[in-house]
Design a protein around this motif. Structure first.
Motif, PDB file in Angstrom:
ATOM      1  N   VAL A   5     -41.520 -41.477 -32.845  1.00 35.34           N
ATOM      2  CA  VAL A   5     -42.229 -41.147 -34.075  1.00 35.34           C
ATOM      3  C   VAL A   5     -43.578 -40.538 -33.725  1.00 35.34           C
ATOM      4  CG1 VAL A   5     -43.060 -42.010 -36.291  1.00 35.34           C
ATOM      5  CG2 VAL A   5     -41.163 -43.190 -35.115  1.00 35.34           C
ATOM      6  N   ASP A   6     -43.767 -39.279 -34.093  1.00 31.68           N
ATOM      7  CA  ASP A   6     -45.039 -38.593 -33.849  1.00 31.68           C
ATOM      8  C   ASP A   6     -45.135 -37.444 -34.843  1.00 31.68           C
ATOM      9  OD1 ASP A   6     -47.188 -36.937 -32.604  1.00 31.68           O
ATOM     10  OD2 ASP A   6     -46.974 -38.394 -30.990  1.00 31.68           O
ATOM     11  N   ASP A   7     -46.321 -37.222 -35.392  1.00 32.58           N
ATOM     12  CA  ASP A   7     -46.485 -36.133 -36.352  1.00 32.58           C
ATOM     13  C   ASP A   7     -46.540 -34.770 -35.670  1.00 32.58           C
ATOM     14  OD1 ASP A   7     -49.047 -37.169 -35.442  1.00 32.58           O
ATOM     15  OD2 ASP A   7     -49.984 -35.772 -36.830  1.00 32.58           O
ATOM     16  N   GLU A   8     -46.721 -34.754 -34.360  1.00 35.39           N
ATOM     17  CA  GLU A   8     -46.762 -33.490 -33.620  1.00 35.39           C
ATOM     18  C   GLU A   8     -45.384 -33.183 -33.043  1.00 35.39           C
ATOM     19  OE1 GLU A   8     -50.021 -32.791 -30.948  1.00 35.39           O
ATOM     20  OE2 GLU A   8     -51.237 -34.301 -31.990  1.00 35.39           O
ATOM     21  N   GLU A   9     -44.801 -32.078 -33.501  1.00 37.34           N
ATOM     22  CA  GLU A   9     -43.459 -31.702 -33.068  1.00 37.34           C
ATOM     23  C   GLU A   9     -43.364 -31.543 -31.555  1.00 37.34           C
ATOM     24  OE1 GLU A   9     -39.937 -28.442 -33.941  1.00 37.34           O
ATOM     25  OE2 GLU A   9     -41.924 -28.094 -34.774  1.00 37.34           O
ATOM     26  N   ALA A  10     -44.395 -30.960 -30.941  1.00 37.41           N
ATOM     27  CA  ALA A  10     -44.361 -30.744 -29.487  1.00 37.41           C
ATOM     28  C   ALA A  10     -44.242 -32.070 -28.736  1.00 37.41           C
ATOM     29  CB  ALA A  10     -45.604 -29.980 -29.037  1.00 37.41           C
ATOM     30  N   ILE A  11     -44.944 -33.087 -29.185  1.00 43.80           N
ATOM     31  CA  ILE A  11     -44.869 -34.403 -28.535  1.00 43.80           C
ATOM     32  C   ILE A  11     -43.469 -34.988 -28.710  1.00 43.80           C
ATOM     33  CG2 ILE A  11     -45.744 -36.781 -28.511  1.00 43.80           C
ATOM     34  CD1 ILE A  11     -47.773 -34.816 -27.436  1.00 43.80           C
ATOM     35  N   ARG A  12     -42.945 -34.922 -29.937  1.00 40.73           N
ATOM     36  CA  ARG A  12     -41.587 -35.440 -30.177  1.00 40.73           C
ATOM     37  C   ARG A  12     -40.583 -34.776 -29.249  1.00 40.73           C
ATOM     38  NH1 ARG A  12     -43.012 -34.400 -35.576  1.00 40.73           N
ATOM     39  NH2 ARG A  12     -41.499 -32.691 -35.703  1.00 40.73           N
ATOM     40  N   GLU A  13     -40.696 -33.464 -29.098  1.00 44.11           N
ATOM     41  CA  GLU A  13     -39.735 -32.726 -28.288  1.00 44.11           C
ATOM     42  C   GLU A  13     -39.883 -33.032 -26.798  1.00 44.11           C
ATOM     43  OE1 GLU A  13     -36.928 -30.739 -29.178  1.00 44.11           O
ATOM     44  OE2 GLU A  13     -37.435 -32.091 -30.827  1.00 44.11           O
ATOM     45  N   VAL A  14     -41.104 -33.124 -26.305  1.00 43.34           N
ATOM     46  CA  VAL A  14     -41.311 -33.456 -24.889  1.00 43.34           C
ATOM     47  C   VAL A  14     -40.727 -34.834 -24.584  1.00 43.34           C
ATOM     48  CG1 VAL A  14     -43.085 -34.059 -23.178  1.00 43.34           C
ATOM     49  CG2 VAL A  14     -43.296 -31.956 -24.506  1.00 43.34           C
ATOM     50  N   VAL A  15     -40.993 -35.791 -25.456  1.00 42.77           N
ATOM     51  CA  VAL A  15     -40.465 -37.140 -25.236  1.00 42.77           C
ATOM     52  C   VAL A  15     -38.943 -37.129 -25.334  1.00 42.77           C
ATOM     53  CG1 VAL A  15     -40.406 -39.502 -26.105  1.00 42.77           C
ATOM     54  CG2 VAL A  15     -42.577 -38.269 -26.019  1.00 42.77           C
ATOM     55  N   ARG A  16     -38.410 -36.510 -26.376  1.00 41.41           N
ATOM     56  CA  ARG A  16     -36.954 -36.482 -26.570  1.00 41.41           C
ATOM     57  C   ARG A  16     -36.259 -35.840 -25.372  1.00 41.41           C
ATOM     58  NH1 ARG A  16     -33.228 -33.061 -27.674  1.00 41.41           N
ATOM     59  NH2 ARG A  16     -34.652 -31.349 -28.155  1.00 41.41           N
ATOM     60  N   PRO A  26     -43.826 -37.155 -18.566  1.00 43.51           N
ATOM     61  CA  PRO A  26     -42.470 -37.317 -19.082  1.00 43.51           C
ATOM     62  C   PRO A  26     -41.468 -37.803 -18.038  1.00 43.51           C
ATOM     63  CG  PRO A  26     -43.227 -35.029 -19.353  1.00 43.51           C
ATOM     64  CD  PRO A  26     -44.320 -35.798 -18.691  1.00 43.51           C
ATOM     65  N   ILE A  27     -41.767 -37.590 -16.770  1.00 43.33           N
ATOM     66  CA  ILE A  27     -40.856 -38.026 -15.706  1.00 43.33           C
ATOM     67  C   ILE A  27     -40.909 -39.548 -15.529  1.00 43.33           C
ATOM     68  CG2 ILE A  27     -40.290 -37.811 -13.243  1.00 43.33           C
ATOM     69  CD1 ILE A  27     -39.789 -35.282 -14.990  1.00 43.33           C
ATOM     70  N   THR A  28     -42.098 -40.138 -15.632  1.00 38.53           N
ATOM     71  CA  THR A  28     -42.223 -41.588 -15.454  1.00 38.53           C
ATOM     72  C   THR A  28     -42.130 -42.357 -16.775  1.00 38.53           C
ATOM     73  OG1 THR A  28     -44.638 -41.484 -15.566  1.00 38.53           O
ATOM     74  CG2 THR A  28     -43.627 -41.306 -13.378  1.00 38.53           C
ATOM     75  N   LEU A  29     -42.140 -41.644 -17.894  1.00 43.37           N
ATOM     76  CA  LEU A  29     -42.100 -42.302 -19.206  1.00 43.37           C
ATOM     77  C   LEU A  29     -40.901 -43.241 -19.376  1.00 43.37           C
ATOM     78  CD1 LEU A  29     -43.532 -42.585 -21.944  1.00 43.37           C
ATOM     79  CD2 LEU A  29     -42.170 -40.637 -22.737  1.00 43.37           C
ATOM     80  N   PRO A  30     -39.687 -42.844 -19.009  1.00 45.37           N
ATOM     81  CA  PRO A  30     -38.553 -43.767 -19.172  1.00 45.37           C
ATOM     82  C   PRO A  30     -38.743 -45.089 -18.427  1.00 45.37           C
ATOM     83  CG  PRO A  30     -37.755 -41.557 -18.764  1.00 45.37           C
ATOM     84  CD  PRO A  30     -39.244 -41.530 -18.534  1.00 45.37           C
ATOM     85  N   ALA A  31     -39.249 -45.021 -17.208  1.00 48.82           N
ATOM     86  CA  ALA A  31     -39.465 -46.252 -16.433  1.00 48.82           C
ATOM     87  C   ALA A  31     -40.542 -47.116 -17.086  1.00 48.82           C
ATOM     88  CB  ALA A  31     -39.842 -45.912 -15.001  1.00 48.82           C
ATOM     89  N   GLN A  32     -41.564 -46.481 -17.630  1.00 44.60           N
ATOM     90  CA  GLN A  32     -42.615 -47.243 -18.312  1.00 44.60           C
ATOM     91  C   GLN A  32     -42.059 -47.949 -19.548  1.00 44.60           C
ATOM     92  OE1 GLN A  32     -45.354 -43.792 -18.599  1.00 44.60           O
ATOM     93  NE2 GLN A  32     -46.887 -45.191 -17.759  1.00 44.60           N
ATOM     94  N   LEU A  43     -36.565 -37.989 -22.156  1.00 42.39           N
ATOM     95  CA  LEU A  43     -35.705 -39.173 -22.159  1.00 42.39           C
ATOM     96  C   LEU A  43     -34.234 -38.796 -22.041  1.00 42.39           C
ATOM     97  CD1 LEU A  43     -37.401 -41.415 -24.876  1.00 42.39           C
ATOM     98  CD2 LEU A  43     -37.639 -41.550 -22.387  1.00 42.39           C
ATOM     99  N   GLU A  44     -33.827 -37.756 -22.747  1.00 47.11           N
ATOM    100  CA  GLU A  44     -32.422 -37.362 -22.690  1.00 47.11           C
ATOM    101  C   GLU A  44     -32.030 -36.809 -21.324  1.00 47.11           C
ATOM    102  OE1 GLU A  44     -31.918 -34.766 -26.071  1.00 47.11           O
ATOM    103  OE2 GLU A  44     -31.524 -36.469 -27.418  1.00 47.11           O
ATOM    104  N   MET A  45     -32.966 -36.183 -20.620  1.00 51.13           N
ATOM    105  CA  MET A  45     -32.655 -35.617 -19.299  1.00 51.13           C
ATOM    106  C   MET A  45     -32.638 -36.671 -18.200  1.00 51.13           C
ATOM    107  SD  MET A  45     -34.661 -31.974 -19.366  1.00 51.13           S
ATOM    108  CE  MET A  45     -34.189 -31.612 -17.684  1.00 51.13           C
TER     109      MET A  45
END
Length: 125
Positions: free
Chosen positions: A8-19, A110-116, A22-24
């Motif tokens: 959940v983020d109001d900034e589309e770019a953030i949503r897409e980077v996270v999505r 974004p590379i370490t985000l899933p582990a965090q 995580l999916e990759m």
């Protein structure tokens, strides 16, 4: 193990980077919401395994969204991780008082985000 996470983020770019990140790098299913109200509606209809929630959003900010999720018995147990650029000690204490599952600082890698995320939630590979 596969999980479903709502970003959940109001900034589309953030949503897409996270999505995309995580999916990759995981087998998690990723849903996105652009507002607190949308997040509450999505969680109520079909609670995810976790929510990654931006703190600073217009209309309904992250803490207010978290409070709404806590009020509903169907979403009360969904763990919420706050995502924020405000990580000063006073802000961290405020987030700790909310009893969220954790807080992740922006900008993030974004590379370490899933582990965090997995570490905060106790999810294993």
């Amino acid at each position: 193990m596969s999980h479903r996470i709502l970003v959940v983020d109001d900034e589309e770019a953030i949503r897409e980077v996270v999505r995309i990140g995580l999916e990759m790098t995981t087998e998690w299913a990723v849903d996105v919401a652009a507002s607190g109200a949308e997040a509450v509606a999505l969680c109520t209809a079909d609670p995810p395994d976790a929510v990654l929630l931006d703190v600073m959003m217009p209309a309904m900010d992250g803490p207010t969204t978290f409070a709404r999720l806590q009020e509903d018995p169907s979403t009360r147990s969904v763990p919420v991780i706050l995502l924020t650029a405000k990580v000063q000690p006073a802000e961290r204490r405020r987030y700790d008082d909310l009893a969220v599952a954790g807080v992740l600082a922006k900008p993030f890698d974004p590379i370490t985000l899933p582990a965090q995320i997995a570490g905060l939630l106790g999810w294993r590979g």
